[in-house]
Design an enzyme around this catalytic site. Structure first.
Site, short mmCIF file in Angstrom:
data_model
loop_
_atom_site.label_atom_id
_atom_site.label_comp_id
_atom_site.label_asym_id
_atom_site.label_seq_id
_atom_site.Cartn_x
_atom_site.Cartn_y
_atom_site.Cartn_z
N ASP A 277 0.90 -1.26 0.08
CA ASP A 277 -0.09 0.02 -0.04
C ASP A 277 0.81 1.36 -0.04
OD1 ASP A 277 -2.82 1.18 0.66
OD2 ASP A 277 -1.78 1.97 2.24
N GLU A 319 0.95 -0.49 -5.07
CA GLU A 319 0.06 0.19 -5.18
C GLU A 319 0.61 1.76 -5.25
OE1 GLU A 319 -3.46 2.98 -3.51
OE2 GLU A 319 -1.67 2.45 -2.38
#
Ligand code: GLC
Length: 618
Positions: A277, A319
């Site tokens: 993330d 990401e």
């Protein structure tokens, strides 16, 4: 310390039987790991001791890796490009919305198999902070499942069941920050010096102000600024996202060592893919936007080297919602492996621009800016996800007046100017600038606002078109839960004060059982979407030309509202982004894979139609 001493620290904790294999993997990856970590932390006097200790800890995790996962590692080492196959399809969902708990998700496996899913991304399911937690993106413990969703035994049972069904579990690994009630944050608040060093803490505003001069903002409305004042810390702590998400300080080697081990512990519970993330934010530098810094890539490459040594069957997925030109670096290069997969957020956003403008100019520019990738790496293609569609990644491709152009697109999807869309603008305080747009695909494509059967049919065609793009591009396509059933917006977040300001909750609905029951009924929108989509998925599986790594060429001879991609010499994907029929000339004779029609010399595409063509008469 000579590298054989470092190597021996890992080998020493392994049983004899594992040592030859480990020695082989170390020979391949340790020189790179050593170089990368020396580049990041080598100036510290205790660097070699630290690295030796890290290797010892990695050895313990290596030895602890369950036999079934070691077997998977071996299988994947023999076929490192296994995830590039046209047989691969992903599905992304929140646990609570899809199955209530991890055990409930296990019961949904037959449905995933029916859809053809081979990869399941469950949004954060680890223990989160009490109270608001950004949909689980504020992690309190990397070693425990969120109690409301189950426990570690449930996680292991789920990964085993998924493995048996040949579905890989993808888990978020939120490595940029932890919750403000994670043990490190609590210890930092209590004054623990080592714990304080895990974060970026400043006694006053002088450094934060220097940084702020060049930083962007992720949530300018709900969480303005990048620093939060915390009395217990006696100052300010870096918080890129919400104030309760404290950024980790990767300039401290202890952070890297702890996080690498946390990831491997989850891998040993059967997580096969990690969605890393917010990777763009891992390294901070005054005078920059502190995104995509070279050190962030070195950290990811070091993590990859560690995975390659201890759990080589595991995939890393970046990401990084950043401009197109910044994206390829996350997939590394032929001589510097980084992540295996990266979200192609530009392609996703450009597909929506294509719909709004009925023109493929931005899409074509994105595709032209998308380079070929190193072997065994791919893009993730998608139509929607749990976050907003961020428009600013397209600034370079949207031309001279890009801010105004993208703001127009954002207004379009919020339903302004008579548009069919029913989305919400996200975090834009300035009506002349674009930030993001929210809403389920069915709301953004006009299904939700449709009043007639004809409007519904057109909206469904738009949804299938965007899914067709994700399936045609040459990527790992991932469906977002609910889109396969054309589920609409969920407005209930407006009733929850803690979520009302964050319209990303529009696209986080509960799985709709009633629609699911209609999925084979072509008289319902859910059934039409499901049947249309699964037909494409099935067809894709039969065509190696649609595999992630099969060659892709953008064809420039199509009308401007038609996107034409050649996949190899004998396969073409044609997509009409306009509400008008479009005619396209074809060289020679082709077969339409969906309808079986033979096309000689040209094809007329209906509004929003997608066609897959194979050369010759099949
Ligand atoms: C990622 C997530 C998003 C979250 C943020 C902070 O961008 O996708 O939902 O808010 O990271 O963790």
């Amino acid at each position: 310390m000579p590298s054989n001493v470092i190597k021996d620290r890992l080998l020493a904790v392994l049983p004899e039987s594992l040592r030859p294999q480990a020695a082989q993997r170390l020979a391949a990856a340790l020189p790179t790991l050593h170089r990368l970590l020396a580049g990041l932390y080598g100036e510290r006097a205790d660097f070699e001791i630290w690295l030796g200790n890290l290797m010892g800890s990695l050895g313990v995790l290596y030895a602890a890796r369950p036999a079934a996962l070691k077997a998977l590692d071996a299988e994947r080492a023999a076929q490192p490009d296994w995830f590039l196959s046209q047989q691969m399809l992903g599905y992304c969902t929140y646990v609570n919305n899809f199955g209530a708990t991890l055990a409930g998700v296990r019961e949904q496996i037959p449905y995933l198999e029916e859809l053809g899913v081979r990869y399941l991304h469950l949004l954060p399911f680890l223990r989160t902070r009490a109270g608001e937690n950004d949909g689980g993106f504020a992690v309190t413990s990397f070693d425990d499942v969120e109690p409301a969703l189950g426990n570690n035994a449930d996680l292991e049972a789920l990964t085993a069941a998924l493995r048996a069904a040949r579905v890989s579990l993808c888990s978020d690994f939120i490595l940029n920050h932890v919750a403000d009630d994670h043990a490190w944050a609590l210890a930092a608040k209590a004054g623990d010096v080592d714990a304080r060093a895990m974060f970026h803490i400043f006694p006053d505003r002088s450094m934060p102000d220097q940084y702020e001069a060049t930083l962007g903002q992720v949530f300018p409305q709900v969480a303005p600024g990048n620093f939060s004042q915390v009395d217990a810390l006696g100052g300010w702590v870096w918080t890129t996202f919400y104030p309760y998400q404290w950024d980790l300080n990767y300039a401290n080697p202890a952070v890297f060592a702890e996080m690498a081990q946390a990831l491997l512990r989850l891998a040993n519970r059967g997580v096969e893919v990690f969605r890393l993330d917010s990777t763009a934010f891992l390294w901070k530098r005054v005078g920059t936007n502190s995104m995509n810094q070279p050190e962030a890539h070195q950290l990811l490459q070091a993590l990859r080297a560690i995975v390659d040594i201890v759990a080589p069957g595991v995939l890393l997925k970046a990401e990084a919602i950043v401009p197109t030109r910044e994206l390829p670096a996350y997939l590394g290069s032929a001589n510097a492996a980084e992540c295996h997969i990266a979200y192609h957020s530009s392609l996703m956003a450009a597909g929506w621009v294509g719909l709004a403008e009925q023109n493929t100019e931005v899409l074509r520019a994105v595709i032209a800016n998308t380079p070929a990738l190193p072997p065994a790496a791919t893009w993730l293609s998608y139509v929607r996800c749990h976050d907003d569609i961020g428009w600013n990644v397209l600034r370079a491709e949207a031309g001279e007046d890009s801010a105004a152009r993208l703001a127009r697109v954002a207004r379009f999807f919020s339903g302004a100017e008579g548009s069919y869309a029913r989305g919400a603008a996200f975090q834009s305080s300035d009506p002349h600038a674009a930030h993001g747009s929210n809403g389920m695909a069915a709301a953004l494509t006009g299904l939700q606002s449709a009043g007639t059967d004809e409007e519904r049919a057109v909206a469904l065609q738009r949804m299938l078109l965007l899914h067709g793009l994700a399936l045609s591009f040459g990527a790992l396509p991932v469906l977002y839960m609910g889109d396969e059933l054309a589920m609409e917006n969920d407005d209930s977040y407006l009733q929850r004060p803690q979520h009302a300001m964050d319209s990303r909750w529009l696209q986080r609905p509960q799985f709709d059982r009633a629609r699911w029951q209609q999925r084979h009924d072509a008289a319902t929108p859910a059934g039409r979407m499901y049947l249309g989509l699964t037909a494409l998925v099935k067809l894709r599986r039969a065509h190696p030309a649609l595999a992630a790594h099969a060659p892709r060429t953008l064809l420039d001879d199509a009308p401007e509202s038609v996107l034409a991609l050649a996949r190899g010499d004998n396969f073409r994907a044609l997509m009409n982004f306009s509400a008008q029929p479009q005619t396209y000339a074809l060289p020679g004779s082709w077969t339409d894979c969906l309808s079986g029609a033979i096309l000689d010399g040209s094809i007329t595409l209906a509004p929003y139609a997608l066609h897959w063509l194979e050369r010759g008469e099949q």
